[in-house]
Design a protein around this motif. Structure first.
Motif, PDB file in Angstrom:
ATOM      1  N   ASN A 237       6.541  -5.136   2.079  1.00  0.00           N
ATOM      2  CA  ASN A 237       7.536  -4.124   2.451  1.00  0.00           C
ATOM      3  C   ASN A 237       8.568  -3.927   1.347  1.00  0.00           C
ATOM      4  O   ASN A 237       9.739  -3.646   1.621  1.00  0.00           O
ATOM      5  CB  ASN A 237       8.222  -4.534   3.748  1.00  0.00           C
ATOM      6  CG  ASN A 237       7.333  -4.316   4.965  1.00  0.00           C
ATOM      7  OD1 ASN A 237       7.314  -3.246   5.553  1.00  0.00           O
ATOM      8  ND2 ASN A 237       6.571  -5.345   5.326  1.00  0.00           N
ATOM      9  N   SER A 238       8.146  -4.101   0.115  1.00  0.00           N
ATOM     10  CA  SER A 238       9.035  -3.890  -1.031  1.00  0.00           C
ATOM     11  C   SER A 238       8.346  -2.924  -1.995  1.00  0.00           C
ATOM     12  O   SER A 238       7.279  -2.384  -1.696  1.00  0.00           O
ATOM     13  CB  SER A 238       9.320  -5.222  -1.731  1.00  0.00           C
ATOM     14  OG  SER A 238       8.194  -5.656  -2.478  1.00  0.00           O
ATOM     15  N   SER A 239       8.932  -2.750  -3.133  1.00  0.00           N
ATOM     16  CA  SER A 239       8.311  -1.878  -4.143  1.00  0.00           C
ATOM     17  C   SER A 239       7.577  -2.681  -5.209  1.00  0.00           C
ATOM     18  O   SER A 239       7.159  -2.131  -6.228  1.00  0.00           O
ATOM     19  CB  SER A 239       9.393  -1.002  -4.800  1.00  0.00           C
ATOM     20  OG  SER A 239      10.415  -1.827  -5.359  1.00  0.00           O
ATOM     21  N   ASP A 240       7.406  -3.991  -4.975  1.00  0.00           N
ATOM     22  CA  ASP A 240       6.765  -4.870  -5.968  1.00  0.00           C
ATOM     23  C   ASP A 240       5.254  -4.892  -5.735  1.00  0.00           C
ATOM     24  O   ASP A 240       4.692  -5.830  -5.178  1.00  0.00           O
ATOM     25  CB  ASP A 240       7.345  -6.284  -5.848  1.00  0.00           C
ATOM     26  CG  ASP A 240       6.910  -7.192  -6.991  1.00  0.00           C
ATOM     27  OD1 ASP A 240       6.030  -6.785  -7.776  1.00  0.00           O
ATOM     28  OD2 ASP A 240       7.440  -8.319  -7.070  1.00  0.00           O
ATOM     29  N   GLY A 241       4.590  -3.837  -6.157  1.00  0.00           N
ATOM     30  CA  GLY A 241       3.159  -3.698  -5.926  1.00  0.00           C
ATOM     31  C   GLY A 241       2.316  -4.739  -6.630  1.00  0.00           C
ATOM     32  O   GLY A 241       1.299  -5.198  -6.101  1.00  0.00           O
ATOM     33  N   TYR A 287     -19.176 -11.938   2.919  1.00  0.00           N
ATOM     34  CA  TYR A 287     -19.644 -10.553   2.972  1.00  0.00           C
ATOM     35  C   TYR A 287     -18.721  -9.737   2.075  1.00  0.00           C
ATOM     36  O   TYR A 287     -17.633 -10.175   1.693  1.00  0.00           O
ATOM     37  CB  TYR A 287     -19.666  -9.999   4.404  1.00  0.00           C
ATOM     38  CG  TYR A 287     -18.454 -10.326   5.249  1.00  0.00           C
ATOM     39  CD1 TYR A 287     -17.306  -9.533   5.227  1.00  0.00           C
ATOM     40  CD2 TYR A 287     -18.466 -11.437   6.098  1.00  0.00           C
ATOM     41  CE1 TYR A 287     -16.202  -9.833   6.008  1.00  0.00           C
ATOM     42  CE2 TYR A 287     -17.367 -11.747   6.890  1.00  0.00           C
ATOM     43  CZ  TYR A 287     -16.241 -10.939   6.845  1.00  0.00           C
ATOM     44  OH  TYR A 287     -15.149 -11.246   7.627  1.00  0.00           O
ATOM     45  N   GLN A 288     -19.188  -8.554   1.731  1.00  0.00           N
ATOM     46  CA  GLN A 288     -18.470  -7.753   0.740  1.00  0.00           C
ATOM     47  C   GLN A 288     -17.280  -7.016   1.378  1.00  0.00           C
ATOM     48  O   GLN A 288     -17.423  -6.367   2.414  1.00  0.00           O
ATOM     49  CB  GLN A 288     -19.410  -6.731   0.097  1.00  0.00           C
ATOM     50  CG  GLN A 288     -20.515  -7.371  -0.730  1.00  0.00           C
ATOM     51  CD  GLN A 288     -21.389  -6.327  -1.392  1.00  0.00           C
ATOM     52  OE1 GLN A 288     -21.107  -5.888  -2.515  1.00  0.00           O
ATOM     53  NE2 GLN A 288     -22.442  -5.911  -0.710  1.00  0.00           N
ATOM     54  N   VAL A 289     -16.137  -7.157   0.734  1.00  0.00           N
ATOM     55  CA  VAL A 289     -14.916  -6.472   1.159  1.00  0.00           C
ATOM     56  C   VAL A 289     -14.263  -5.871  -0.084  1.00  0.00           C
ATOM     57  O   VAL A 289     -14.150  -6.534  -1.114  1.00  0.00           O
ATOM     58  CB  VAL A 289     -13.925  -7.441   1.844  1.00  0.00           C
ATOM     59  CG1 VAL A 289     -12.655  -6.696   2.259  1.00  0.00           C
ATOM     60  CG2 VAL A 289     -14.559  -8.116   3.039  1.00  0.00           C
ATOM     61  N   VAL A 290     -13.853  -4.631   0.006  1.00  0.00           N
ATOM     62  CA  VAL A 290     -13.163  -3.992  -1.107  1.00  0.00           C
ATOM     63  C   VAL A 290     -11.892  -3.358  -0.564  1.00  0.00           C
ATOM     64  O   VAL A 290     -11.848  -2.908   0.578  1.00  0.00           O
ATOM     65  CB  VAL A 290     -14.063  -2.938  -1.795  1.00  0.00           C
ATOM     66  CG1 VAL A 290     -14.392  -1.784  -0.863  1.00  0.00           C
ATOM     67  CG2 VAL A 290     -13.425  -2.427  -3.086  1.00  0.00           C
ATOM     68  N   GLY A 291     -10.829  -3.364  -1.373  1.00  0.00           N
ATOM     69  CA  GLY A 291      -9.583  -2.848  -0.826  1.00  0.00           C
ATOM     70  C   GLY A 291      -8.583  -2.369  -1.847  1.00  0.00           C
ATOM     71  O   GLY A 291      -8.669  -2.661  -3.043  1.00  0.00           O
ATOM     72  N   GLU A 292      -7.607  -1.647  -1.305  1.00  0.00           N
ATOM     73  CA  GLU A 292      -6.498  -1.106  -2.079  1.00  0.00           C
ATOM     74  C   GLU A 292      -5.201  -1.583  -1.440  1.00  0.00           C
ATOM     75  O   GLU A 292      -5.076  -1.613  -0.209  1.00  0.00           O
ATOM     76  CB  GLU A 292      -6.563   0.427  -2.075  1.00  0.00           C
ATOM     77  CG  GLU A 292      -5.543   1.118  -2.954  1.00  0.00           C
ATOM     78  CD  GLU A 292      -5.892   1.085  -4.438  1.00  0.00           C
ATOM     79  OE1 GLU A 292      -5.025   1.475  -5.242  1.00  0.00           O
ATOM     80  OE2 GLU A 292      -7.021   0.656  -4.794  1.00  0.00           O
ATOM     81  N   CYS A 293      -4.231  -1.974  -2.275  1.00  0.00           N
ATOM     82  CA  CYS A 293      -2.938  -2.451  -1.784  1.00  0.00           C
ATOM     83  C   CYS A 293      -1.878  -1.385  -2.032  1.00  0.00           C
ATOM     84  O   CYS A 293      -1.876  -0.722  -3.086  1.00  0.00           O
ATOM     85  CB  CYS A 293      -2.529  -3.734  -2.503  1.00  0.00           C
ATOM     86  SG  CYS A 293      -3.693  -5.094  -2.296  1.00  0.00           S
ATOM     87  N   LYS A 294      -0.956  -1.245  -1.077  1.00  0.00           N
ATOM     88  CA  LYS A 294       0.146  -0.294  -1.248  1.00  0.00           C
ATOM     89  C   LYS A 294       1.412  -0.914  -0.676  1.00  0.00           C
ATOM     90  O   LYS A 294       1.679  -0.875   0.525  1.00  0.00           O
ATOM     91  CB  LYS A 294      -0.169   1.022  -0.539  1.00  0.00           C
ATOM     92  CG  LYS A 294       0.870   2.107  -0.757  1.00  0.00           C
ATOM     93  CD  LYS A 294       0.979   2.504  -2.230  1.00  0.00           C
ATOM     94  CE  LYS A 294       1.966   3.654  -2.411  1.00  0.00           C
ATOM     95  NZ  LYS A 294       2.133   4.007  -3.835  1.00  0.00           N
ATOM     96  N   ALA A 295       2.190  -1.561  -1.555  1.00  0.00           N
ATOM     97  CA  ALA A 295       3.496  -2.081  -1.154  1.00  0.00           C
ATOM     98  C   ALA A 295       4.480  -0.923  -1.134  1.00  0.00           C
ATOM     99  O   ALA A 295       4.584  -0.170  -2.105  1.00  0.00           O
ATOM    100  CB  ALA A 295       3.956  -3.158  -2.128  1.00  0.00           C
ATOM    101  N   THR A 296       5.169  -0.766  -0.027  1.00  0.00           N
ATOM    102  CA  THR A 296       6.120   0.346   0.089  1.00  0.00           C
ATOM    103  C   THR A 296       7.393  -0.130   0.760  1.00  0.00           C
ATOM    104  O   THR A 296       7.349  -0.928   1.697  1.00  0.00           O
ATOM    105  CB  THR A 296       5.525   1.496   0.919  1.00  0.00           C
ATOM    106  OG1 THR A 296       5.093   0.984   2.177  1.00  0.00           O
ATOM    107  CG2 THR A 296       4.372   2.159   0.196  1.00  0.00           C
ATOM    108  N   LYS A 297       8.503   0.372   0.282  1.00  0.00           N
ATOM    109  CA  LYS A 297       9.792  -0.031   0.826  1.00  0.00           C
ATOM    110  C   LYS A 297      10.140   0.792   2.060  1.00  0.00           C
ATOM    111  O   LYS A 297      10.550   0.253   3.081  1.00  0.00           O
ATOM    112  CB  LYS A 297      10.874   0.120  -0.241  1.00  0.00           C
ATOM    113  CG  LYS A 297      12.098  -0.732  -0.016  1.00  0.00           C
ATOM    114  CD  LYS A 297      12.929  -0.783  -1.293  1.00  0.00           C
ATOM    115  CE  LYS A 297      14.032  -1.817  -1.164  1.00  0.00           C
ATOM    116  NZ  LYS A 297      14.828  -1.919  -2.414  1.00  0.00           N
ATOM    117  N   SER A 298       9.938   2.110   1.977  1.00  0.00           N
ATOM    118  CA  SER A 298      10.289   2.958   3.121  1.00  0.00           C
ATOM    119  C   SER A 298       9.409   4.197   3.217  1.00  0.00           C
ATOM    120  O   SER A 298       9.245   4.760   4.287  1.00  0.00           O
ATOM    121  CB  SER A 298      11.765   3.381   3.041  1.00  0.00           C
ATOM    122  OG  SER A 298      12.012   4.069   1.824  1.00  0.00           O
TER     123      SER A 298
END
Length: 485
Positions: A237-241, A287-298
């Motif tokens: 929940n911050s901007s530190d992606g 098993y195979q897992v692929v993902g994208e991260c999105k840290a967002t403050k607001s």
């Protein structure tokens, strides 16, 4: 609790005293028939000066071979006292071999005593720890040592609980073979590692508990990873992606996922994140897992995030991408376009708080998360932001299972303490469970399977005595299954 006055100590070989204090055995070889109720402090002496016996030369407990009696200014430290519960005479070869298997004594040493004496007197001792060690002057001779002053102690600190001692006493009286000799050998191998390796020390304590050598659960050491685990939601929940991506990778590794791929663009290495143009995380096994991260403050999550996962997934994984479970780790709400893209492409959107709960449960109860049971939650509808609820339901189910198991362990413990029994028959336990404040009802076979699970050497919360001639199994308490609220 009762008060006890002790004015004498019995001289025993130092390895014997150490084994009694550790709960490894409940017997001592004495020179005459002891009467039940006799009670003495335990005075350890250099066993080379003792007539009776030396430790095994080839032993399940090799560390006792090097045990030295530590003298401080010509004083001996007394740490415990014991009450004689029973005394038996042993003299036949078969009994000597059986006695050796249940103690730290070598058969050959016992046979040597029989050559000199008609019987071996074996005293069954219930051992209690002193509130603090007592140092007295070294005494060079005599079977007994007079204490400088009478000790007034209590029986509130037994080495073994009443139920465990009763079971061990029955085993020794009947000279039954050890139930788990392989575990005893494993425990012996861990002894020297335990001094420098915290994990070996923890396993050593658990094995002792399972074998009935200890009445107390090993002190639960907090998983050191809990430090970073408790920051997942905050960083998400911050901007530190960049930091969030590293924490997500560490989380998947903690859960048991792995990746042997050395390509930084499709990796799980927390120290080598994908960077621009690379996948945020990719797991190969189980098993195979692929993902994208999105840290967002607001702010909300735009369509670019799921679109990025599609683009980079096909780029770096090609045909393998379609076989992967797809996850977006995001704190913010997805906007309308992002929702459509995520749902249409079977992407699970999971919040950092949910990931933290999942990994924290894994850290506190290591065997609780089964990735193969988690898999259906991630590959079935609903997708998008509704997927977060699926994972939370899985977490709740795991916690409910743990509550049932903790309740059963406590039920066995309470039953044995109330009835002063050494074990409880399954039928009795099933009846007691039905009338207890149980978290949920259990069918007969379902409860039996859980008891088998709890009495496995790999869990070691309960012990099991297998029923003979298709008779019901019996169970006994070993250690608590503690849950965090």
């Amino acid at each position: 609790m009762s008060l006890v006055n002790i004015d004498k100590a019995i001289r025993l070989p130092a390895p014997d005293v150490e084994a009694l204090i550790q709960g490894r055995m409940i017997a001592a070889i004495v020179w005459r028939m002891f009467n039940p109720g006799e009670q003495y402090a335990l005075y350890p002496v250099d066993n080379s000066n003792m007539l009776l016996i030396k430790p095994k030369q080839i032993s399940l407990f090799p560390e006792l071979e090097q045990l030295e009696l530590h003298l401080i200014l010509d004083k001996v430290s007394i740490k415990a006292w014991a009450r004689c519960e029973l005394c038996q005479m042993v003299n036949d070869c078969e009994s000597l071999e059986a006695l050796s298997r249940l103690t730290i004594w070598k058969t050959e040493a016992l046979q040597q005593i029989i050559l000199e004496k008609p019987y071996i007197y074996v005293a069954y001792l219930r051992v209690y720890l002193l509130p603090q060690p007592l140092e007295i002057s070294v005494q060079s001779s005599g079977n007994f040592v007079s204490l400088p002053k009478s000790l007034t102690v209590t029986d509130s600190t037994p080495v073994l609980s009443e139920s465990i001692f009763a079971k061990r006493r029955q085993q020794l009286e009947k000279l039954e073979p050890p139930e788990h000799p392989e575990l005893e050998e494993l425990q012996s191998a861990l002894v020297h590692l335990s001094a420098t390796n915290p994990k070996a020390k923890q396993l050593d304590a658990k094995i002792k508990m399972f074998l009935g050598w200890s009445k107390k659960s090993p002190t639960t050491r907090l998983d050191p990873d809990l430090g970073w685990i408790k920051t997942i939601a905050q960083i998400g929940n911050s901007s530190d992606g960049n930091t969030f991506e590293k924490l997500v990778r560490k989380s998947f590794i903690k859960l048991g996922f792995a990746n042997s791929n050395n390509k930084p663009e499709a990796s799980l290495d927390p120290e080598s994140t994908g960077g621009a143009g690379g996948l945020d995380f990719y797991c190969e096994t189980p098993y195979q897992v692929v993902g994208e991260c999105k840290a967002t403050k607001s702010e909300t999550v735009a369509d670019g995030t799921p679109a990025q996962l599609i683009k980079l997934g096909h780029k770096h994984l090609q045909e393998q991408y379609n076989c992967c479970i797809k996850i977006i780790m995001a704190a913010g709400q997805l906007n309308r376009h992002a929702k459509q893209t995520a749902i249409g492409n079977h992407m699970n959107v999971i919040r950092p708080e949910t990931l933290q709960k999942l990994v924290e449960l894994k850290a506190k109860q290591p065997g609780s998360i089964d990735l193969l049971q988690l898999k259906p939650c991630l590959e079935q509808q609903p997708f998008g932001e509704e997927a977060d609820a699926k994972v939370n339901r899985y977490i709740d189910e795991v916690r409910e299972k743990l509550k049932v198991r903790s309740h059963i362990v406590q039920l066995v413990k309470d039953f044995l303490e109330r009835t002063k029994s050494t074990s409880v028959e399954f039928n009795q336990l099933h009846g007691a469970y039905a009338f207890s404040m149980s978290p949920q009802p259990l069918k007969y076979e379902e409860m039996h399977q859980i008891l088998i699970e709890l009495s496995s050497p790999l869990t070691g919360y309960l012990g099991r005595i297998k029923g003979e001639d298709l008779g019901p199994d019996r169970f006994y308490f070993l250690r608590d299954l503690q849950l965090d609220d």
